[in-house]
Design an enzyme around this catalytic site. Structure first.
Site, PDB file in Angstrom:
ATOM      1  N   SER A 238      35.841  27.531  43.227  1.00  0.00           N
ATOM      2  CA  SER A 238      36.617  27.652  44.453  1.00  0.00           C
ATOM      3  C   SER A 238      38.091  27.793  44.095  1.00  0.00           C
ATOM      4  CB  SER A 238      36.418  26.408  45.319  1.00  0.00           C
ATOM      5  OG  SER A 238      37.101  25.324  44.720  1.00  0.00           O
ATOM      6  N   LYS A 239      38.910  27.909  45.131  1.00  0.00           N
ATOM      7  CA  LYS A 239      40.348  28.112  44.922  1.00  0.00           C
ATOM      8  C   LYS A 239      40.977  27.035  44.049  1.00  0.00           C
ATOM      9  CE  LYS A 239      41.408  30.636  49.105  1.00  0.00           C
ATOM     10  NZ  LYS A 239      41.409  30.333  50.515  1.00  0.00           N
ATOM     11  N   ARG A 240      40.390  25.853  44.083  1.00  0.00           N
ATOM     12  CA  ARG A 240      40.936  24.768  43.264  1.00  0.00           C
ATOM     13  C   ARG A 240      40.951  25.144  41.785  1.00  0.00           C
ATOM     14  NH1 ARG A 240      37.752  20.766  42.515  1.00  0.00           N
ATOM     15  NH2 ARG A 240      35.937  21.778  43.410  1.00  0.00           N
ATOM     16  N   HIS A 241      40.004  26.020  41.392  1.00  0.00           N
ATOM     17  CA  HIS A 241      39.875  26.373  39.977  1.00  0.00           C
ATOM     18  C   HIS A 241      40.789  27.518  39.562  1.00  0.00           C
ATOM     19  CE1 HIS A 241      35.910  24.497  40.931  1.00  0.00           C
ATOM     20  NE2 HIS A 241      36.200  23.859  39.820  1.00  0.00           N
TER      21      HIS A 241
END
Ligand code: GLU
Length: 464
Positions: A238-241
């Site tokens: 996800s965007k966190r990565h």
């Protein structure tokens, strides 16, 4: 032999993300490997969330990756007449029926099922009522009540579902719009799709889809469900990565060839081989070696593969990808011999095109800007003598080649008694502003006599 027909059916509710691109690539390479066909379909029945801008950004990303399509793009929103025809077919053959249960009644059904620990499902109230079409009627699929539905999945093996667990799902809402699983099946049947490779978040949709194929008397496609792509912490990517959009990788300076190589390897293998060209992937890709476990997206691996692809790409093929990065820095760069040479000195030292463009700064800058530490260390009075001598000898040098320049340096070393390093480092700073760069003889040959002499004189003035 039958022609393999695969498809990629993104929902245009945002950009193309890396997981979606991987699915597209698996289908595209399989179609290309088998000399089959690849169909692009835009699943835009959700008119609230779907936008043309998203569809356009998906096309842009696919084109950048070099994924072309043999058919389409088809838009589901333009195919409602076909779906209506298939709803009618199922009604006519008794595989579907009208249902007028109110939402209150359905809520109550759900709550009761939950209270007794059962799976919430439609209880079949209208199943045998033979209701006619009306404004508030939905159309439900008459699902088999007993037996099993099996996905023969080329990736996961057989997956068995008990039919008793499925319910009479809705295929057409009361406003006349068809539902997701239904349109997917109608499209796949009418488009002749015989190979469906997609993310395993669709496994649970598949038994319903298989039932629809059977009710319509259509042959089942080959199904293959790919494990999700995970981040390094083993949670769903996800965007966190980091960046999720494919074009963000283009903008960071990745080559499409590196991206496709990386994404294909994230779930498929061919022995220990890591580096593949597009042609090799077309030759070797098959459904046999798709991994069962989730791929972990690893930025360092992608960077190192990008470096390998940058190095392996001939200058003229690299140029169109590199030029936007050079232009963004305001350099007057263009395709040609000069840029070819520039690339050849930098392509073994750059992980991204952005890094390469930054390293090429001195090739295009009018006046070299010195890194303060480099200038403090090397542009000092000790360097005045050798630099001045170099300029004198270069001015009379006829050919400005690596060989000629080496002779000039040798004679300056002899006359001054200095080692090469003592002369080369001030020259490097004078030419590039930095203490690390490609080989200075190559740089000098590329910059040419005028530029080199101008830059050395600039350094002499700076020291003085
Ligand atoms: N539109 C679906 C998605 O974007 C794909 C459906 C399918 O592959 O069957 O996830």
């Amino acid at each position: 032999m039958h022609t393999v027909i695969t498809r990629f059916p993104p929902s245009p509710t945002g950009y193309l993300h890396v997981g979606g691109a991987r699915t597209a690539l698996f289908n595209w390479f399989y179609a290309r490997h088998t000399k089959g066909r690849f169909v692009l379909r835009i699943e835009d029945t959700d008119s609230v969330r779907s936008t043309q801008a998203s569809a356009d950004s998906i096309f842009e990303a696919l084109e950048w990756l070099g994924i072309d399509w043999d058919e389409g793009p088809y838009f589901q929103s333009k195919r409602f007449h076909i779906y209506a025809e298939y709803v009618q077919k199922l009604l006519d053959t008794g595989h579907a029926y009208y249902c007028t249960c109110s939402s209150e009644k359905l809520d109550a059904m759900r709550q009761q099922a939950m209270a007794t620990g059962g799976k919430p499902k439609y209880d079949g109230t209208c199943r045998e009522k033979q209701l006619c079409k009306s404004n508030d009627a939905v159309v439900r699929f008459r699902a088999p009540l007993t037996g099993t539905t099996i996905i023969h999945d080329v990736v996961k093996g057989d997956i068995v579902f008990q039919n008793a667990e499925q319910d009479d799902f809705i295929i057409q809402r009361s406003d006349g719009t068809p539902t997701y699983n239904f349109v997917v099946v109608v499209d796949d049947i009418t488009m002749g799709i015989n190979t469906v490779i997609r993310g395993d978040d669709h496994v649970n949709n598949t038994p319903r889809q298989i039932m629809l194929y059977q009710a319509l008397g259509a042959e089942l496609p080959v199904f293959g469900h790919l494990p999700m792509v995970l981040g390094k912490d083993k949670t769903r990517l996800s965007k966190r990565h980091g960046a999720m959009s494919v074009t963000a990788y283009r903008d960071m300076g990745f080559l499409p060839e590196a991206m496709i190589n990386y994404l294909i390897r994230l779930g498929w293998s061919c022995g220990d081989q890591e580096f593949f060209t597009r042609e090799e992937l077309i030759e070797k890709f098959s459904l046999e070696h798709i991994g069962k476990s989730a791929g972990v997206f690893d930025m360092d691996k992608l960077l190192s593969l990008n470096a390998d692809h940058i190095k392996a790409t001939p200058p003229r093929s690299l140029t169109p990808h590199l030029l936007p990065f050079l232009k963004a820095r305001g350099y007057a760069a263009e395709e040609g011999h000069y840029l070819d040479q520039v690339i050849l000195t930098l392509n073994a030292r750059s992980k991204t095109l952005d890094e390469m463009a930054e390293a090429a700064r001195f090739y295009y800058e009018e006046t070299v800007s010195y890194e303060p530490a480099a200038a403090d260390k090397f542009l000092i009075s000790d360097a005045l003598g050798p630099l001045t001598l170099l300029v004198q000898k270069m001015e009379t040098l006829s050919g400005f080649t690596v060989a000629g320049l080496e002779t000039v340096f040798l004679s300056v070393m002899e006359e001054t008694g200095l080692k090469l390093g003592k002369i080369a480092q001030p020259v490097r700073v004078a030419l590039t502003g930095k203490t690390a760069s490609p080989g200075i003889f190559e740089i000098m040959e590329i910059l040419g006599k005028n530029q080199v002499i101008t830059r050395l004189k600039q350094a002499i003035r700076y020291i003085a």
